[in-house]
Scaffold this motif. Structure first.
Motif, PDB file in Angstrom:
ATOM      1  N   ASP A   1       0.912  -1.090   0.005  1.00  0.00           N
ATOM      2  CA  ASP A   1      -0.075   0.203   0.012  1.00  0.00           C
ATOM      3  C   ASP A   1       0.779   1.250   0.003  1.00  0.00           C
ATOM      4  O   ASP A   1       0.639   2.507  -0.773  1.00  0.00           O
ATOM      5  CB  ASP A   1      -1.100  -0.029   1.330  1.00  0.00           C
ATOM      6  CG  ASP A   1      -2.192  -0.805   1.139  1.00  0.00           C
ATOM      7  OD1 ASP A   1      -2.561  -1.444  -0.114  1.00  0.00           O
ATOM      8  OD2 ASP A   1      -2.983  -0.983   1.952  1.00  0.00           O
TER       9      ASP A   1
ATOM     10  N   PRO B   1      -1.858   2.986   5.262  1.00  0.00           N
ATOM     11  CA  PRO B   1      -2.231   1.673   4.524  1.00  0.00           C
ATOM     12  C   PRO B   1      -3.832   1.215   4.766  1.00  0.00           C
ATOM     13  O   PRO B   1      -3.913   1.518   5.770  1.00  0.00           O
ATOM     14  CB  PRO B   1      -1.042   0.546   5.070  1.00  0.00           C
ATOM     15  CG  PRO B   1      -0.584   0.977   6.441  1.00  0.00           C
ATOM     16  CD  PRO B   1      -0.813   2.617   6.263  1.00  0.00           C
TER      17      PRO B   1
ATOM     18  N   SER C   1      -8.070   2.850   0.665  1.00  0.00           N
ATOM     19  CA  SER C   1      -7.981   3.208  -1.016  1.00  0.00           C
ATOM     20  C   SER C   1      -7.930   4.667  -1.288  1.00  0.00           C
ATOM     21  O   SER C   1      -8.143   5.298  -0.399  1.00  0.00           O
ATOM     22  CB  SER C   1      -8.888   2.434  -1.724  1.00  0.00           C
ATOM     23  OG  SER C   1     -10.335   3.209  -1.435  1.00  0.00           O
TER      24      SER C   1
END
Length: 235
Positions: A72, A136, A139
């Motif tokens: 991420d 992380p 999105s």
């Protein structure tokens, strides 16, 4: 002359859309097309913030062996690459732009500061929010929802490779049903892949509408700002 329906927007651009037909990296024609549409918005007096994904360079969630947090963070760096490319394309045609990153990298961009971002927007400076939320497991869709809530945006314009929300992937399923309008709850209940559940919930809780449309059509961003019936409206 028609007035824009929205005064302050978050334009969420998928990284894959910036790749164009290349499917990887950056397509200069797509960068130029986005820049021209954003310039048109700015000239209409619309305050524009941009969130861009990084999937044209890296999609960490598809990695089966790499630590998820590491993957991420790599994805966040990919969004910075795209943000700097957009900034360059914007400024090349006279759009004043600032990139703000959730992870400090002062040599290339400002750190994200809400009040500074809103001050830029009030002066018709486009602000690009890079590096996701800085955390992380979240999105860039969640970033768009969070930043839209923070800057009190009127709507999220979700520009994607596909032209609307479908019941299934239309490239894989020719019988997929196209939706013109949905509620946030329907998106969540049906598990539609327009955005992840965290982002959809955040938009529902804060009553932020979402307009999903295809980026490849050259005037879609302008049509969306006037509230034309393209793509899918979620509200």
């Amino acid at each position: 002359m028609m007035e824009p329906k929205y005064k302050r927007v978050v334009l969420k651009i998928s990284g894959e859309a910036l790749a164009g037909e290349n499917k990887f990296g950056l397509n200069e024609e797509m960068l130029s097309m986005v820049a021209k549409q954003v310039k048109a918005l700015v000239e209409l007096g619309v305050q524009v913030a941009v969130v861009v994904g990084g999937g044209n360079f890296w999609r960490g969630r598809t990695s089966k062996s790499m630590d998820r947090a590491t993957a991420d963070y790599m994805g966040m760096l990919a969004t910075v690459i795209n943000s700097l490319a957009l900034q360059d394309a914007f400024e090349a045609i006279g759009i004043p732009t600032r990139v703000q990153t959730a992870i400090e990298m002062k040599e290339v961009a400002e750190p994200y500061i809400r009040r500074r971002a809103m001050a830029h927007l009030s002066k018709n400076v486009v602000v690009i929010f890079a590096a996701g939320t800085g955390n992380p497991f979240f999105s860039t869709d969640t970033t768009a929802a969070l930043r839209a809530a923070e800057i009190e945006a009127d709507i999220i314009l979700l520009a994607k490779k596909i032209d609307a929300v479908y019941s299934d992937d239309p490239e894989k399923n020719p019988d997929a049903v196209r939706f013109d309008q949905l509620t946030h709850k329907e998106v969540l209940d049906r598990g539609l892949g327009v955005m992840d559940s965290t982002a959809a919930s955040l938009c529902m809780d804060n009553k932020i509408p979402i307009h999903v449309f295809g980026l490849s059509e050259p005037d879609n961003v302008i049509k969306a700002i006037y509230g034309e019936k393209i793509g899918t409206i979620i509200k």
